[in-house]
Design a protein around this motif. Structure first.
Motif, PDB file in Angstrom:
ATOM      1  N   HIS A   1      15.608  69.035  96.040  1.00 13.55           N
ATOM      2  CA  HIS A   1      16.649  68.741  95.053  1.00 13.55           C
ATOM      3  C   HIS A   1      18.036  69.027  95.605  1.00 13.55           C
ATOM      4  CE1 HIS A   1      13.671  67.853  92.047  1.00 13.55           C
ATOM      5  NE2 HIS A   1      13.149  69.051  92.118  1.00 13.55           N
ATOM      6  N   VAL A   2      18.266  68.592  96.850  1.00 10.44           N
ATOM      7  CA  VAL A   2      19.607  68.629  97.416  1.00 10.44           C
ATOM      8  C   VAL A   2      20.068  67.199  97.676  1.00 10.44           C
ATOM      9  CG1 VAL A   2      19.511  70.932  98.439  1.00 10.44           C
ATOM     10  CG2 VAL A   2      18.677  68.974  99.754  1.00 10.44           C
ATOM     11  N   SER A   3      21.355  66.980  97.542  1.00  9.24           N
ATOM     12  CA  SER A   3      21.938  65.663  97.777  1.00  9.24           C
ATOM     13  C   SER A   3      22.196  65.461  99.270  1.00  9.24           C
ATOM     14  CB  SER A   3      23.255  65.536  97.012  1.00  9.24           C
ATOM     15  OG  SER A   3      24.237  66.414  97.577  1.00  9.24           O
ATOM     16  N   PHE A   4      22.510  64.231  99.621  1.00  8.01           N
ATOM     17  CA  PHE A   4      22.927  63.936 100.990  1.00  8.01           C
ATOM     18  C   PHE A   4      24.133  64.784 101.371  1.00  8.01           C
ATOM     19  CE2 PHE A   4      26.008  61.697 103.630  1.00  8.01           C
ATOM     20  CZ  PHE A   4      25.284  61.444 104.782  1.00  8.01           C
TER      21      PHE A   4
ATOM     22  N   VAL B   1       6.490  67.519 116.151  1.00  7.57           N
ATOM     23  CA  VAL B   1       7.304  67.608 114.941  1.00  7.57           C
ATOM     24  C   VAL B   1       6.376  67.586 113.733  1.00  7.57           C
ATOM     25  CG1 VAL B   1       9.320  66.706 113.727  1.00  7.57           C
ATOM     26  CG2 VAL B   1       9.072  66.325 116.198  1.00  7.57           C
ATOM     27  N   GLU B   2       6.602  68.493 112.771  1.00  7.02           N
ATOM     28  CA  GLU B   2       5.655  68.686 111.673  1.00  7.02           C
ATOM     29  C   GLU B   2       6.244  68.326 110.314  1.00  7.02           C
ATOM     30  OE1 GLU B   2       3.620  72.422 111.717  1.00  7.02           O
ATOM     31  OE2 GLU B   2       3.396  72.446 113.900  1.00  7.02           O
ATOM     32  N   GLN B   3       5.350  68.016 109.388  1.00  8.34           N
ATOM     33  CA  GLN B   3       5.678  67.744 107.981  1.00  8.34           C
ATOM     34  C   GLN B   3       6.714  66.634 107.810  1.00  8.34           C
ATOM     35  OE1 GLN B   3       5.395  72.235 107.375  1.00  8.34           O
ATOM     36  NE2 GLN B   3       5.302  71.533 105.254  1.00  8.34           N
ATOM     37  N   LEU B   4       6.567  65.623 108.659  1.00  2.00           N
ATOM     38  CA  LEU B   4       7.421  64.447 108.535  1.00  2.00           C
ATOM     39  C   LEU B   4       6.986  63.555 107.380  1.00  2.00           C
ATOM     40  CD1 LEU B   4       7.517  63.835 112.340  1.00  2.00           C
ATOM     41  CD2 LEU B   4       9.607  63.909 110.972  1.00  2.00           C
ATOM     42  N   ILE B   5       5.721  63.648 106.993  1.00  2.00           N
ATOM     43  CA  ILE B   5       5.195  62.878 105.879  1.00  2.00           C
ATOM     44  C   ILE B   5       4.861  63.841 104.746  1.00  2.00           C
ATOM     45  CG2 ILE B   5       3.308  61.370 105.099  1.00  2.00           C
ATOM     46  CD1 ILE B   5       5.168  59.984 107.062  1.00  2.00           C
ATOM     47  N   GLY B   6       5.308  63.521 103.528  1.00  4.29           N
ATOM     48  CA  GLY B   6       5.032  64.370 102.373  1.00  4.29           C
ATOM     49  C   GLY B   6       6.009  65.526 102.242  1.00  4.29           C
ATOM     50  N   ASP B   7       5.761  66.375 101.264  1.00  2.00           N
ATOM     51  CA  ASP B   7       6.580  67.561 100.942  1.00  2.00           C
ATOM     52  C   ASP B   7       7.928  67.179 100.342  1.00  2.00           C
ATOM     53  OD1 ASP B   7       4.896  69.830 101.617  1.00  2.00           O
ATOM     54  OD2 ASP B   7       5.054  69.116 103.674  1.00  2.00           O
ATOM     55  N   VAL B   8       8.872  66.682 101.157  1.00  2.00           N
ATOM     56  CA  VAL B   8      10.180  66.286 100.623  1.00  2.00           C
ATOM     57  C   VAL B   8      10.649  65.015 101.323  1.00  2.00           C
ATOM     58  CG1 VAL B   8      10.986  68.578  99.922  1.00  2.00           C
ATOM     59  CG2 VAL B   8      11.391  67.816 102.284  1.00  2.00           C
ATOM     60  N   TRP B   9      11.281  64.126 100.557  1.00  2.00           N
ATOM     61  CA  TRP B   9      12.010  63.020 101.170  1.00  2.00           C
ATOM     62  C   TRP B   9      13.120  63.611 102.022  1.00  2.00           C
ATOM     63  CZ3 TRP B   9      10.374  58.180 101.190  1.00  2.00           C
ATOM     64  CH2 TRP B   9       9.555  57.726 100.151  1.00  2.00           C
ATOM     65  N   GLU B  10      13.339  63.054 103.200  1.00  2.00           N
ATOM     66  CA  GLU B  10      14.326  63.613 104.116  1.00  2.00           C
ATOM     67  C   GLU B  10      15.523  62.671 104.261  1.00  2.00           C
ATOM     68  OE1 GLU B  10      12.678  65.059 107.780  1.00  2.00           O
ATOM     69  OE2 GLU B  10      10.898  65.871 106.786  1.00  2.00           O
ATOM     70  N   TRP B  11      16.705  63.203 103.921  1.00  2.44           N
ATOM     71  CA  TRP B  11      17.929  62.428 104.079  1.00  2.44           C
ATOM     72  C   TRP B  11      18.182  62.148 105.558  1.00  2.44           C
ATOM     73  CZ3 TRP B  11      20.248  60.271 100.079  1.00  2.44           C
ATOM     74  CH2 TRP B  11      20.193  60.884  98.811  1.00  2.44           C
ATOM     75  N   THR B  12      18.637  60.946 105.861  1.00  2.00           N
ATOM     76  CA  THR B  12      19.136  60.616 107.189  1.00  2.00           C
ATOM     77  C   THR B  12      20.617  60.259 107.065  1.00  2.00           C
ATOM     78  OG1 THR B  12      18.759  58.211 107.149  1.00  2.00           O
ATOM     79  CG2 THR B  12      16.867  59.638 107.722  1.00  2.00           C
ATOM     80  N   SER B  13      21.270  60.124 108.204  1.00  2.00           N
ATOM     81  CA  SER B  13      22.700  59.801 108.175  1.00  2.00           C
ATOM     82  C   SER B  13      22.953  58.305 108.047  1.00  2.00           C
ATOM     83  CB  SER B  13      23.367  60.315 109.460  1.00  2.00           C
ATOM     84  OG  SER B  13      22.821  59.672 110.605  1.00  2.00           O
ATOM     85  N   SER B  14      21.890  57.499 108.007  1.00  2.00           N
ATOM     86  CA  SER B  14      22.047  56.043 108.077  1.00  2.00           C
ATOM     87  C   SER B  14      22.250  55.399 106.715  1.00  2.00           C
ATOM     88  CB  SER B  14      20.814  55.419 108.740  1.00  2.00           C
ATOM     89  OG  SER B  14      20.670  55.893 110.064  1.00  2.00           O
ATOM     90  N   ASP B  15      23.082  54.364 106.710  1.00  2.00           N
ATOM     91  CA  ASP B  15      23.225  53.519 105.530  1.00  2.00           C
ATOM     92  C   ASP B  15      22.016  52.587 105.442  1.00  2.00           C
ATOM     93  OD1 ASP B  15      25.746  54.671 105.254  1.00  2.00           O
ATOM     94  OD2 ASP B  15      26.755  53.006 106.285  1.00  2.00           O
ATOM     95  N   PHE B  16      21.712  52.144 104.226  1.00  2.00           N
ATOM     96  CA  PHE B  16      20.580  51.245 104.021  1.00  2.00           C
ATOM     97  C   PHE B  16      21.003  49.824 104.358  1.00  2.00           C
ATOM     98  CE2 PHE B  16      17.542  49.078 100.920  1.00  2.00           C
ATOM     99  CZ  PHE B  16      16.459  49.211 101.782  1.00  2.00           C
TER     100      PHE B  16
ATOM    101  N   ARG C   1      22.671  61.985  94.674  1.00  2.00           N
ATOM    102  CA  ARG C   1      21.464  62.200  93.876  1.00  2.00           C
ATOM    103  C   ARG C   1      20.760  63.507  94.243  1.00  2.00           C
ATOM    104  NH1 ARG C   1      23.250  59.380  90.337  1.00  2.00           N
ATOM    105  NH2 ARG C   1      22.557  57.238  89.937  1.00  2.00           N
ATOM    106  N   ARG C   2      20.353  64.252  93.197  1.00  2.00           N
ATOM    107  CA  ARG C   2      19.664  65.534  93.410  1.00  2.00           C
ATOM    108  C   ARG C   2      18.414  65.664  92.554  1.00  2.00           C
ATOM    109  NH1 ARG C   2      23.023  70.799  93.593  1.00  2.00           N
ATOM    110  NH2 ARG C   2      23.115  70.626  91.342  1.00  2.00           N
ATOM    111  N   GLN C   3      18.202  64.756  91.612  1.00  2.00           N
ATOM    112  CA  GLN C   3      17.015  64.887  90.766  1.00  2.00           C
ATOM    113  C   GLN C   3      15.761  64.419  91.498  1.00  2.00           C
ATOM    114  OE1 GLN C   3      18.927  62.273  90.609  1.00  2.00           O
ATOM    115  NE2 GLN C   3      17.785  60.445  89.984  1.00  2.00           N
ATOM    116  N   ILE C   4      15.926  63.681  92.579  1.00  2.00           N
ATOM    117  CA  ILE C   4      14.788  63.229  93.369  1.00  2.00           C
ATOM    118  C   ILE C   4      14.254  64.390  94.216  1.00  2.00           C
ATOM    119  CG2 ILE C   4      15.550  60.843  93.399  1.00  2.00           C
ATOM    120  CD1 ILE C   4      16.725  61.312  96.167  1.00  2.00           C
ATOM    121  N   PHE C   5      13.052  64.229  94.755  1.00  2.00           N
ATOM    122  CA  PHE C   5      12.420  65.308  95.525  1.00  2.00           C
ATOM    123  C   PHE C   5      12.887  65.228  96.986  1.00  2.00           C
ATOM    124  CE2 PHE C   5       9.343  64.218  92.096  1.00  2.00           C
ATOM    125  CZ  PHE C   5       9.552  65.360  91.333  1.00  2.00           C
TER     126      PHE C   5
END
Length: 445
Positions: free
Chosen positions: A286-289, A361-376, A426-430
């Motif tokens: 629950h942290v924003s970019f 590298v561990e826990q790349l799948i699941g647990d939390v969505w991971e913010w990247t610096s890239s635009d969509f 956004r912060r309500q997302i996981f």
């Protein structure tokens, strides 16, 4: 005389069985999330950011009717009169409670009727030919759509006030991870996919990308890591924030991740109605970019680009190929990753050694969505399929890419190429993150 079905028939029957399983799993989850609360909670809006749960439920059914009953099946409409009510592009979330929505009983009856027709369509459809049905793509798209809305409904449950109504066993224990960072060597890798049958248009096509050498965190940033930033008054020092991020932090008055509170001299968080001590060894969520970017700057690092994240997750230096998942090509199991709302929380870091990438590298799948610096944005050679509103209309710098899925993401909607996106506030997302940095000269040998 009986005959053995030819291979094509056998493959189609196996595919039908798989489709039925993923559709049933999605519906079981939708049912559990909506049956957990009373009709008042189903119809009220728990946050202006979210739809009423009953809207999500009927929207799931409406999309299923549009694509599988009417298009794939060529059947008569079930409820053509409600198409506009459940068109996500015609009504903003904040306006949906005022619409003449189907009530809980009517919505449940509607999705049941649609599903009955869909299973009949599945029994008779030829799962090859035009692109929409090739490999049962439309069925896979709808299963993913329902699971995506199930994760959205799970986020609504997190925003809901009141006593806890959801329950799940705890995740596996974490372990000490000896290396805090991993060096990813420079070179090309294959990003995206042209072969994954249910991959969505924004994951396609596969293409070569050169990535300079970089260093990435072995695990996501934990609550304990992030707490150090909070207690160092990182939220009050503009040097760590982008101008846009600092303006938002001030305007919104945020001073910690969402759902964190200081209570009697200690930090606690609220998780699906349960107040608990802050779990220092779990990935922060629950942290924003903007918050993730500020922490990374404070730590002397940065957020990874989307290409860096995917290379760390998929690239196998021994073979030079990109895997479907960090651990290989096989589908996720409970040993690999924390997915599917199995635990209702991120697992402690180090909990899934079997899910590590070839580089460690561990826990790349699941647990939390991971913010990247890239635009969509679309990949080179992007082609809309099957409709522009799934991806193309969101290609813009105002959306940042997240990767990897969360504990609330179902395996059908999560793979090494899967792309999520959202506004950077956004912060309500996981959502959580891990950091990256450029290597030092001595690290390059």
């Amino acid at each position: 005389m009986t005959t053995t079905p030819d291979l094509t028939t056998m493959e189609q029957e196996k595919l039908r069985a798989h489709v039925a399983e993923v559709l049933t799993r999605a519906r079981s989850r939708s049912t559990a999330l909506t049956d957990a609360v009373d009709d008042h909670d189903l119809t009220r809006q728990h946050s202006r950011l979210m739809s009423p749960l009953v809207w999500d439920l009927a929207h799931i059914g409406n999309q299923e009717e549009l694509w599988l009953v009417r298009d794939v099946g060529g059947r008569d409409p079930v409820r053509q009169d409600i198409d506009e009510l459940y068109d996500a592009f015609k009504h903003a979330r904040v306006d949906r409670p005022a619409l003449p929505l189907l009530g809980p009983a009517e919505a449940r009856g509607y999705v049941t009727e649609v599903r009955d027709k869909v299973l009949d369509v599945l029994d008779h459809a030829v799962l090859e030919g035009r692109p929409l049905v090739e490999g049962a793509f439309a069925f896979g798209m709808i299963a993913q759509h329902e699971q995506q809305h199930d994760e959205t409904m799970l986020a609504t449950h997190q925003l809901r006030a009141g006593a806890p109504v959801l329950d799940a066993p705890p995740p596996p224990r974490g372990r000490w991870v000896p290396a805090a960072e991993v060096l990813v060597p420079a070179g090309p890798f294959t990003m995206g996919t042209s072969t994954e049958p249910w991959a969505l248009d924004n994951e396609r096509p596969a293409h070569q990308v050169h990535v300079d050498a970089f260093v990435i965190d072995t695990t996501p940033v934990t609550c304990g890591d992030y707490l150090a930033f909070v207690e160092a008054r990182g939220y009050h020092d503009p040097q760590w924030w982008s101008p846009t991020g600092w303006a938002h932090r001030q305007q919104a008055g945020i001073t910690a991740p969402r759902f964190w509170e200081r209570e009697d001299g200690r930090w606690v968080r609220t998780r699906f109605g349960v107040r608990e001590p802050l779990p220092l060894d779990e990935p922060v969520v629950h942290v924003s970019f903007h918050e993730a970017e500020a922490y990374a700057a404070w730590a002397g690092k940065r957020l990874p680009t989307e290409a860096e994240w995917e290379k760390a997750a998929r690239f196998d230096p021994a073979s030079g190929r990109s895997r479907r998942y960090p651990w290989g090509d096989e589908d996720p199991t409970a040993e690999h990753a924390n997915l599917g709302q199995r635990h209702l929380r991120p697992a402690p870091v180090g909990a899934y050694p079997a899910g590590a990438s070839p580089l460690g590298v561990e826990q790349l799948i699941g647990d939390v969505w991971e913010w990247t610096s890239s635009d969509f944005a679309g990949y080179p050679g992007f082609a809309v399929f099957p409709y522009p509103e799934y991806s193309q209309v969101f290609f813009a710098p105002k959306f940042k890419v997240l990767r990897g899925g969360s504990f609330g993401t179902d395996p059908v909607a999560c793979r090494g190429t899967f792309r999520n996106w959202d506004y950077p506030i956004r912060r309500q997302i996981f959502s959580g993150f891990r950091c990256a940095r450029d290597p030092r000269p001595e690290e390059l040998g």
